[in-house]
Structures are given as structure tokens and as C-alpha cells.
Design a protein around this motif. Structure first.
Motif, short mmCIF file in Angstrom:
data_model
loop_
_atom_site.label_atom_id
_atom_site.label_comp_id
_atom_site.label_asym_id
_atom_site.label_seq_id
_atom_site.Cartn_x
_atom_site.Cartn_y
_atom_site.Cartn_z
N GLU A 1 0.82 -1.20 0.00
CA GLU A 1 0.00 0.00 0.00
C GLU A 1 0.86 1.26 0.00
OE1 GLU A 1 -3.88 -1.80 2.43
OE2 GLU A 1 -2.45 -0.49 3.45
N LEU A 2 1.90 1.28 0.81
CA LEU A 2 2.75 2.45 0.88
C LEU A 2 3.59 2.62 -0.39
CD1 LEU A 2 4.02 2.42 4.58
CD2 LEU A 2 2.16 3.74 3.59
N VAL A 3 4.13 1.53 -0.88
CA VAL A 3 4.97 1.60 -2.08
C VAL A 3 4.16 2.06 -3.29
CG1 VAL A 3 6.32 0.20 -3.70
CG2 VAL A 3 6.62 -0.11 -1.24
N ALA A 4 2.88 1.73 -3.31
CA ALA A 4 2.03 2.06 -4.46
C ALA A 4 1.65 3.54 -4.53
CB ALA A 4 0.76 1.21 -4.43
N ALA A 5 1.88 4.27 -3.47
CA ALA A 5 1.44 5.68 -3.40
C ALA A 5 2.57 6.64 -3.71
CB ALA A 5 0.86 5.98 -2.02
N GLU A 6 2.17 7.83 -4.18
CA GLU A 6 3.14 8.91 -4.43
C GLU A 6 3.19 9.92 -3.30
OE1 GLU A 6 2.44 6.70 -7.66
OE2 GLU A 6 0.86 8.16 -7.28
N ALA A 7 2.18 9.90 -2.43
CA ALA A 7 2.12 10.84 -1.31
C ALA A 7 1.29 10.21 -0.20
CB ALA A 7 1.50 12.17 -1.75
N TYR A 8 1.36 10.81 1.01
CA TYR A 8 0.79 10.16 2.18
C TYR A 8 0.12 11.17 3.11
CZ TYR A 8 4.10 6.86 0.31
OH TYR A 8 4.79 6.06 -0.56
N VAL A 9 -1.00 10.74 3.69
CA VAL A 9 -1.68 11.51 4.72
C VAL A 9 -1.89 10.58 5.90
CG1 VAL A 9 -3.73 12.83 5.38
CG2 VAL A 9 -2.88 12.95 3.02
N PHE A 10 -1.25 10.90 7.03
CA PHE A 10 -1.36 10.09 8.24
C PHE A 10 -2.18 10.87 9.26
CE2 PHE A 10 2.98 9.23 6.49
CZ PHE A 10 2.76 7.93 6.06
N ALA A 11 -3.39 10.44 9.53
CA ALA A 11 -4.27 11.10 10.49
C ALA A 11 -4.18 10.36 11.81
CB ALA A 11 -5.71 11.12 9.97
N VAL A 12 -3.48 10.97 12.77
CA VAL A 12 -3.11 10.26 13.99
C VAL A 12 -3.46 11.08 15.23
CG1 VAL A 12 -1.22 9.17 15.24
CG2 VAL A 12 -1.19 9.20 12.73
N PRO A 13 -4.46 10.68 15.99
CA PRO A 13 -4.77 11.38 17.25
C PRO A 13 -3.71 11.11 18.31
CG PRO A 13 -6.61 10.02 16.50
CD PRO A 13 -5.42 9.60 15.73
N PHE A 14 -3.67 11.97 19.30
CA PHE A 14 -2.75 11.88 20.43
C PHE A 14 -3.53 11.28 21.60
CE2 PHE A 14 -1.00 14.28 24.19
CZ PHE A 14 0.29 13.78 24.16
N TYR A 15 -3.15 10.08 22.00
CA TYR A 15 -3.89 9.39 23.07
C TYR A 15 -2.97 9.12 24.26
CZ TYR A 15 -7.66 8.32 19.73
OH TYR A 15 -8.69 8.41 18.84
N ASN A 16 -3.44 9.48 25.46
CA ASN A 16 -2.73 9.14 26.69
C ASN A 16 -1.26 9.52 26.63
OD1 ASN A 16 -5.10 8.03 27.85
ND2 ASN A 16 -4.76 6.11 26.75
N PHE A 17 -1.01 10.71 26.10
CA PHE A 17 0.32 11.31 26.05
C PHE A 17 1.27 10.62 25.08
CE2 PHE A 17 -1.31 11.53 30.48
CZ PHE A 17 -1.77 12.84 30.42
N GLY A 18 0.75 9.78 24.20
CA GLY A 18 1.64 9.09 23.27
C GLY A 18 0.93 8.60 22.02
N VAL A 19 1.56 7.66 21.37
CA VAL A 19 1.04 7.05 20.14
C VAL A 19 0.09 5.92 20.52
CG1 VAL A 19 1.66 5.85 18.02
CG2 VAL A 19 3.14 7.65 18.91
N SER A 20 -1.04 5.84 19.84
CA SER A 20 -2.00 4.78 20.16
C SER A 20 -1.45 3.41 19.79
CB SER A 20 -3.31 5.02 19.42
OG SER A 20 -3.18 4.67 18.05
N GLN A 21 -2.00 2.39 20.43
CA GLN A 21 -1.61 1.02 20.13
C GLN A 21 -1.88 0.67 18.68
OE1 GLN A 21 -4.05 -2.03 21.92
NE2 GLN A 21 -5.78 -0.63 22.16
N HIS A 22 -2.90 1.28 18.08
CA HIS A 22 -3.25 0.97 16.70
C HIS A 22 -2.14 1.39 15.75
CE1 HIS A 22 -7.01 1.75 18.99
NE2 HIS A 22 -7.38 0.62 18.42
#
Length: 217
Positions: free
Chosen positions: A84-105
Motif C-alpha cells: 500500500e505504501l509503495v504504491a502511493a506517491e504521497a501520504y496523509v497520516f491522520a493520527v490522534p494523540f492518546y494518553n500522552f503518546g502514540v496509540s496502540q493501533h
């Protein structure tokens, strides 16, 4: 046709700030770029199996004909994510801030990708491509605030996307997103609204600029 990869990781469907700001960027891009395709990966509402990382990581040390069905499945998922990443020319990462860090997901997604040879540390299969990190924080974490230094997500995400994967990363931030629902933050609601408006404006401008870049590619 240009392809943009979009990652959504909020556990909220309706009311998600990262989804809304990413929508603004996507809409501006699609409006100006004929034939743009958006390749989506949803990990907030449809999380990856947290066990897949360990299964894929250790499968690499097992002869192919001796791997368990679970290991084979995990490696196939890692390959799918990498494709999926290799196939793209650009990227949008929508990432909320949970519990002072990066979510488990998000951590599970990154960890699994790093078991794939094209995204192991030291490789840069997508280096130089434009990317946008849309991040939202419920409170305030800037210089001089009581929780300055408590944001343990943005720097880590930047390390992965920019330093490890080599993307040309831009960050679109929104803070104080809980002001409307937290009575203790009532006096910050006007500032929060301004902050959110600025995030949408930035996303719109980035979407327009990305359309120009991809059109010229």
C-alpha cells in the motif's frame, strides 16, 4: 493517475478532528488533481491484530516450510501494508494523540511494517515522497504550558516517517480539541476554535500544493 495513501487511526468515527482535517486536505487535493486515487487504511475503527507483529517478526527466523499458518498470515499482512505504501506517491497520516503518546493501533501498524524487508530500519523504499502528519491533541502541550514535554507522540512519529522512512514530512497540528466538552477548559474554547480553523486552513493549502506537485510529476 496519482495515488495518495491515507491512514486513519482515530477510535472515533463522527467527531474525529484528525479525520475532519484530513478530509479538508483530501478534498482540496482531489478538487485540483484530476484522476487522483486515495488508497485508504483504517486502523482506528478496524484495528490490526496486535499479535501479528510478533508472528511476522519471528517468522523470518523460521524456514519457510516450517512456518505456522499464523506466521504465514502475519507475513502476508505485512506485505499487504508495505504494498500500500509503495504504491502511493504521497501520504496523509491522520493520527490522534492518546494518553500522552502514540496509540496502540498506530504502533501495531508501524511495528508490523518494520518486519517487512522494504520497511526495515536502514531501508528507505519511499524516501523523498511528500507526506502529511495530521495530529490532534485534546489539551495544550506547548512551551510554557503545565504539560510541556508530555507529548511523546509527535517526535516519535516524526522519527519514523521522516528519519527512518525518509519522507518529506509536513505536520498539521490541532490542540485544545477537548475544550468544547471539558468544563475546566471553557476559557480556552475561543483559542481552540482558532487553532482548529488554522489547522483546516493549513490542510487546505497543503492539499492544493500537493496537487501541483503531483501534477508536475
Amino acid at each position: 493517475m496519482s495515488t495518495v495513501f491515507r491512514l486513519d487511526s482515530s477510535i472515533r468515527g463522527e467527531g474525529s478532528v484528525t479525520r475532519a482535517v484530513a478530509d479538508t486536505l483530501e478534498s482540496a487535493l482531489v478538487a485540483d488533481l484530476d484522476g487522483a486515487a486515495v488508497l485508504r487504511r483504517e486502523i482506528g475503527l478496524t484495528p490490526l491484530d496486535a499479535a501479528a507483529w510478533g508472528l511476522s517478526a519471528f517468522a523470518g527466523y523460521v524456514p519457510e516450510d516450517q512456518r505456522s499458518p499464523e506466521q504465514v498470515k502475519a507475513m502476508a499482512l505485512a506485505t499487504e501494508l508495505a504494498d500500500e505504501l509503495v504504491a502511493a506517491e504521497a501520504y496523509v497520516f491522520a493520527v490522534p494523540f492518546y494518553n500522552f503518546g502514540v496509540s496502540q493501533h498506530v504502533k501495531a501498524w508501524v511495528d508490523l511494517l518494520m518486519t517487512e524487508p522494504r520497511f526495515a530500519p536502514g531501508t528507505q523504499s519511499i524516501a523523498g515522497r511528500p507526506a502529511f502528519l495530521v495530529i490532534a491533541r485534546g489539551g495544550g502541550y506547548g512551551a510554557g504550558t503545565p504539560r510541556e514535554g508530555w507529548d511523546h507522540a509527535t517526535a516519535w512519529l516524526t522519527r519514523v516517517f521522516s528519519d527512518i522512512w525518509g519522507l518529506d514530512l509536513q505536520i498539521i497540528e490541532s490542540e485544545l480539541t477537548l475544550a468544547d466538552v471539558n468544563p475546566a477548559m471553557a476559557e480556552l474554547r475561543e483559542l481552540a476554535a482558532t487553532n482548529l480553523e488554522e489547522a483546516h486552513n493549513a490542510a487546505h493549502k497543503h492539499g492544493k500544493r500537493l496537487a501541483v506537485v503531483l501534477s508536475a510529476a
